[in-house]
Design a protein around this motif. Structure first.
Motif, mmCIF file in Angstrom:
data_model
loop_
_atom_site.group_PDB
_atom_site.id
_atom_site.type_symbol
_atom_site.label_atom_id
_atom_site.label_comp_id
_atom_site.label_asym_id
_atom_site.label_seq_id
_atom_site.Cartn_x
_atom_site.Cartn_y
_atom_site.Cartn_z
ATOM 1 N N LYS A 46 0.893 -1.154 0.000
ATOM 2 C CA LYS A 46 0.000 0.000 0.000
ATOM 3 C C LYS A 46 0.932 1.205 0.000
ATOM 4 O O LYS A 46 1.622 1.472 0.987
ATOM 5 N N LEU A 47 1.028 1.880 -1.134
ATOM 6 C CA LEU A 47 1.874 3.062 -1.267
ATOM 7 C C LEU A 47 0.991 4.286 -1.113
ATOM 8 O O LEU A 47 0.026 4.464 -1.857
ATOM 9 N N VAL A 48 1.308 5.123 -0.135
ATOM 10 C CA VAL A 48 0.542 6.328 0.151
ATOM 11 C C VAL A 48 1.427 7.535 -0.144
ATOM 12 O O VAL A 48 2.575 7.593 0.306
ATOM 13 N N LEU A 49 0.884 8.475 -0.904
ATOM 14 C CA LEU A 49 1.589 9.715 -1.215
ATOM 15 C C LEU A 49 0.856 10.864 -0.542
ATOM 16 O O LEU A 49 -0.347 11.036 -0.734
ATOM 17 N N ILE A 50 1.591 11.636 0.246
ATOM 18 C CA ILE A 50 1.012 12.765 0.981
ATOM 19 C C ILE A 50 1.762 14.019 0.563
ATOM 20 O O ILE A 50 2.968 14.146 0.792
ATOM 21 N N GLU A 51 1.039 14.919 -0.108
ATOM 22 C CA GLU A 51 1.675 16.153 -0.561
ATOM 23 C C GLU A 51 2.039 16.993 0.655
ATOM 24 O O GLU A 51 1.181 17.343 1.469
ATOM 25 N N ASN A 52 3.335 17.251 0.801
ATOM 26 C CA ASN A 52 3.862 17.951 1.961
ATOM 27 C C ASN A 52 5.071 18.748 1.472
ATOM 28 O O ASN A 52 6.213 18.334 1.647
ATOM 29 N N ALA A 53 4.792 19.872 0.817
ATOM 30 C CA ALA A 53 5.824 20.671 0.158
ATOM 31 C C ALA A 53 7.002 20.956 1.082
ATOM 32 O O ALA A 53 6.825 21.301 2.251
ATOM 33 N N GLY A 54 8.192 20.751 0.544
ATOM 34 C CA GLY A 54 9.415 20.981 1.293
ATOM 35 C C GLY A 54 9.908 19.769 2.053
ATOM 36 O O GLY A 54 11.013 19.768 2.568
ATOM 37 N N LYS A 55 9.086 18.727 2.124
ATOM 38 C CA LYS A 55 9.480 17.511 2.831
ATOM 39 C C LYS A 55 9.493 16.305 1.902
ATOM 40 O O LYS A 55 9.588 15.170 2.357
ATOM 41 N N GLY A 56 9.364 16.558 0.603
ATOM 42 C CA GLY A 56 9.351 15.476 -0.369
ATOM 43 C C GLY A 56 10.593 14.606 -0.250
ATOM 44 O O GLY A 56 11.669 15.071 0.088
ATOM 45 N N GLY A 57 10.398 13.311 -0.496
ATOM 46 C CA GLY A 57 11.512 12.381 -0.419
ATOM 47 C C GLY A 57 11.742 11.826 0.974
ATOM 48 O O GLY A 57 12.715 11.136 1.206
ATOM 49 N N SER A 58 10.829 12.110 1.888
ATOM 50 C CA SER A 58 10.984 11.586 3.250
ATOM 51 C C SER A 58 9.809 10.670 3.591
ATOM 52 O O SER A 58 8.745 10.742 2.993
ATOM 53 N N ILE A 59 10.027 9.826 4.577
ATOM 54 C CA ILE A 59 8.975 8.920 5.017
ATOM 55 C C ILE A 59 8.039 9.668 5.944
ATOM 56 O O ILE A 59 8.473 10.337 6.882
ATOM 57 N N ASN A 60 6.748 9.547 5.687
ATOM 58 C CA ASN A 60 5.744 10.097 6.585
ATOM 59 C C ASN A 60 5.501 9.113 7.727
ATOM 60 O O ASN A 60 5.592 9.470 8.884
#
Length: 140
Positions: A46-60
């Motif tokens: 289950k791949l979840v993408l959360i738009e979080n500008a400035g934190k891209g490329g990190s694990i939520n």
């Protein structure tokens, strides 16, 4: 079937959807403002993408999606017996889904893990209260 969940912070949701659609050969299962998830068959993910500008490329956060509430309860019992601290969230709304889950606290490197099952779809992203283990509203 249980599957791992990987929730990623991304800078640009549309660009990320295009990339992961090609990478895994599948379209998103759900897309909402600032949010998308993929139910990848192989590998089970289950791949979840959360738009979080400035934190891209990190694990939520990380998680394990299980089949039902009984499995959530069994895993909670197993991990509590092993001495893991957990925080339960029952009948909660997160990531556009109703869920029963718990968060594992005190991981060695501070990553956030949840064990959850989806009980229903939801029109909104999150509940207003903060999950105690996560320190942030839902997946934001």
């Amino acid at each position: 079937m249980p599957r791992l969940q990987l929730a990623l912070n991304v800078d640009d949701l549309e660009t990320s959807i295009d990339f992961y659609s090609t990478l895994f050969g599948t379209e998103p299962h759900k897309v909402r403002p600032g949010y998308a998830n993929f139910a990848v068959a192989q590998p089970p993910l289950k791949l979840v993408l959360i738009e979080n500008a400035g934190k891209g490329g990190s694990i939520n956060h990380l998680g394990v999606e299980v089949e039902d509430v009984d499995t959530v309860d069994a895993e909670l019992t197993r991990l509590a017996a092993a001495g893991f601290a957990t925080t339960e969230e029952r009948d909660t709304t997160c990531c556009y889904a109703k869920q029963d889950k718990f968060w594992v606290q005190g991981t060695p490197d501070g990553e956030r893990w949840e064990v959850y099952t989806i009980t229903d779809d939801a029109p909104t992203a999150a509940q207003p209260a903060e999950p105690a283990a996560a320190g942030a509203v839902c997946c934001a």
